[in-house]
Motif scaffolding. Structure first.
Motif, PDB file in Angstrom:
ATOM      1  N   VAL A  12       0.813  -1.221   0.000  1.00 34.50           N
ATOM      2  CA  VAL A  12       0.000   0.000   0.000  1.00 34.50           C
ATOM      3  C   VAL A  12       0.845   1.269   0.000  1.00 34.50           C
ATOM      4  O   VAL A  12       0.349   2.342  -0.310  1.00 34.50           O
ATOM      5  CB  VAL A  12      -1.013   0.024   1.169  1.00 34.50           C
ATOM      6  N   HIS A  13       2.129   1.148   0.360  1.00 32.76           N
ATOM      7  CA  HIS A  13       3.027   2.306   0.318  1.00 32.76           C
ATOM      8  C   HIS A  13       4.455   1.819   0.157  1.00 32.76           C
ATOM      9  O   HIS A  13       4.915   0.961   0.907  1.00 32.76           O
ATOM     10  CB  HIS A  13       2.923   3.147   1.590  1.00 32.76           C
ATOM     11  N   GLN A  14       5.174   2.386  -0.823  1.00 35.63           N
ATOM     12  CA  GLN A  14       6.583   2.076  -1.021  1.00 35.63           C
ATOM     13  C   GLN A  14       7.386   3.322  -0.677  1.00 35.63           C
ATOM     14  O   GLN A  14       7.271   4.331  -1.360  1.00 35.63           O
ATOM     15  CB  GLN A  14       6.860   1.674  -2.479  1.00 35.63           C
ATOM     16  N   TRP A  18      11.454   1.808   3.977  1.00 36.54           N
ATOM     17  CA  TRP A  18      10.387   0.927   4.427  1.00 36.54           C
ATOM     18  C   TRP A  18       9.252   0.910   3.422  1.00 36.54           C
ATOM     19  O   TRP A  18       9.080   1.840   2.650  1.00 36.54           O
ATOM     20  CB  TRP A  18       9.797   1.417   5.755  1.00 36.54           C
ATOM     21  N   HIS A  19       8.476  -0.143   3.480  1.00 42.35           N
ATOM     22  CA  HIS A  19       7.204  -0.112   2.783  1.00 42.35           C
ATOM     23  C   HIS A  19       6.138  -0.725   3.687  1.00 42.35           C
ATOM     24  O   HIS A  19       6.452  -1.455   4.631  1.00 42.35           O
ATOM     25  CB  HIS A  19       7.266  -0.748   1.386  1.00 42.35           C
ATOM     26  N   VAL A  20       4.910  -0.366   3.415  1.00 44.88           N
ATOM     27  CA  VAL A  20       3.783  -0.827   4.221  1.00 44.88           C
ATOM     28  C   VAL A  20       2.934  -1.759   3.367  1.00 44.88           C
ATOM     29  O   VAL A  20       2.618  -1.451   2.216  1.00 44.88           O
ATOM     30  CB  VAL A  20       2.930   0.361   4.726  1.00 44.88           C
ATOM     31  N   ALA A  21       2.592  -2.886   3.949  1.00 44.52           N
ATOM     32  CA  ALA A  21       1.755  -3.869   3.274  1.00 44.52           C
ATOM     33  C   ALA A  21       0.561  -4.202   4.162  1.00 44.52           C
ATOM     34  O   ALA A  21       0.633  -4.084   5.389  1.00 44.52           O
ATOM     35  CB  ALA A  21       2.557  -5.137   2.994  1.00 44.52           C
ATOM     36  N   THR A  34      -6.727  -9.390   8.743  1.00 47.71           N
ATOM     37  CA  THR A  34      -5.673  -8.622   8.076  1.00 47.71           C
ATOM     38  C   THR A  34      -4.861  -7.861   9.106  1.00 47.71           C
ATOM     39  O   THR A  34      -5.355  -7.540  10.192  1.00 47.71           O
ATOM     40  CB  THR A  34      -6.251  -7.615   7.051  1.00 47.71           C
ATOM     41  N   ARG A  35      -3.621  -7.578   8.730  1.00 50.58           N
ATOM     42  CA  ARG A  35      -2.721  -6.784   9.571  1.00 50.58           C
ATOM     43  C   ARG A  35      -1.893  -5.882   8.673  1.00 50.58           C
ATOM     44  O   ARG A  35      -1.452  -6.295   7.592  1.00 50.58           O
ATOM     45  CB  ARG A  35      -1.772  -7.668  10.386  1.00 50.58           C
ATOM     46  N   ASP A  36      -1.665  -4.645   9.143  1.00 49.77           N
ATOM     47  CA  ASP A  36      -0.724  -3.744   8.480  1.00 49.77           C
ATOM     48  C   ASP A  36       0.675  -4.136   8.943  1.00 49.77           C
ATOM     49  O   ASP A  36       0.898  -4.335  10.149  1.00 49.77           O
ATOM     50  CB  ASP A  36      -0.991  -2.287   8.876  1.00 49.77           C
ATOM     51  N   ILE A  37       1.605  -4.231   8.008  1.00 56.09           N
ATOM     52  CA  ILE A  37       2.974  -4.619   8.343  1.00 56.09           C
ATOM     53  C   ILE A  37       3.938  -3.638   7.685  1.00 56.09           C
ATOM     54  O   ILE A  37       3.857  -3.385   6.489  1.00 56.09           O
ATOM     55  CB  ILE A  37       3.297  -6.047   7.844  1.00 56.09           C
ATOM     56  N   VAL A  38       4.840  -3.092   8.487  1.00 55.95           N
ATOM     57  CA  VAL A  38       5.914  -2.260   7.955  1.00 55.95           C
ATOM     58  C   VAL A  38       7.070  -3.199   7.638  1.00 55.95           C
ATOM     59  O   VAL A  38       7.629  -3.836   8.538  1.00 55.95           O
ATOM     60  CB  VAL A  38       6.348  -1.173   8.967  1.00 55.95           C
ATOM     61  N   ARG A  39       7.412  -3.302   6.363  1.00 54.78           N
ATOM     62  CA  ARG A  39       8.524  -4.144   5.927  1.00 54.78           C
ATOM     63  C   ARG A  39       9.808  -3.314   5.996  1.00 54.78           C
ATOM     64  O   ARG A  39       9.846  -2.190   5.515  1.00 54.78           O
ATOM     65  CB  ARG A  39       8.297  -4.655   4.497  1.00 54.78           C
ATOM     66  N   SER A  40      10.824  -3.867   6.638  1.00 53.33           N
ATOM     67  CA  SER A  40      12.060  -3.130   6.902  1.00 53.33           C
ATOM     68  C   SER A  40      13.269  -4.001   6.630  1.00 53.33           C
ATOM     69  O   SER A  40      13.234  -5.204   6.903  1.00 53.33           O
ATOM     70  CB  SER A  40      12.077  -2.693   8.374  1.00 53.33           C
TER      71      SER A  40
END
Length: 188
Positions: A12-14, A18-21, A34-40
């Protein structure tokens, strides 16, 4: 133990680092959620220890402005794993030079921690740096340009945890593990 299963993920954000999925999961009872996850890419923190002639330990911390808190925060030198493929020990060496102006003679992994497992997949590698020699800093960005370097006896830094002056999780963890490592070395 029953299993959770991840069944999908949507970006949902790059961002720059980081990006958010939004990820979809199935619980052991079949319920989906569902869960929001910050990919790092993860980060490193370094506890530099310096010893005086009597063997008393001091550490080097940094005090820098942190926008999410709109405040200055006292921390161990640290940084993101923002160079693809760079080993965490190399990140630690680079960040120690950049922020504290120190070259580590010895670098030892103290722990790998999950700084916020409810929201991110980030892993924080925390190192102990000893036999440090001074060098020029190489600060990156406006927060680092204005950061203050603090040289403190280790016992003073530990007291700052107790008084609430040091709240940063990687710093609390790193300082306590470094002190524990010193105590175990003294006992042997």
């Amino acid at each position: 133990m029953p299993e959770f299963k991840r069944v999908g993920e949507t970006l949902v954000h790059q961002g720059y680092i980081w990006h958010v999925a939004v990820a979809e999961f199935v619980a052991p009872n079949g319920t989906t959620f569902t869960r929001d996850i910050v990919r790092s890419p993860g980060a490193v923190g370094i506890v530099p220890l310096v010893f005086d002639a009597e063997g008393n330990a001091s550490t080097v911390l940094v005090k820098q402005y942190r926008p999410p808190y709109d405040a200055e925060v006292i921390e161990i030198p640290a940084g993101m794993r923002d160079i693809a493929g760079e080993d965490t020990a190399e990140v630690a060496r680079r960040e120690l030079i950049e922020e504290a102006g120190l070259i580590a003679g010895n670098l030892e992994l103290l722990a790998e921690t999950y700084p916020s497992p409810g929201m991110t997949d980030s892993v924080m590698s925390i190192y102990l740096a000893t036999d440090c020699t001074p060098t020029a800093t190489n600060r990156q960005g406006p927060e680092e340009a204005y950061m203050e370097i603090l040289h403190l006896p280790l016992f003073e830094a530990l007291a700052m945890i107790d008084s609430g002056e040091i709240c940063d999780a990687k710093t609390v963890t790193g300082l306590l593990l470094a002190e524990r490592r010193l105590r175990s070395a003294d006992a042997s």
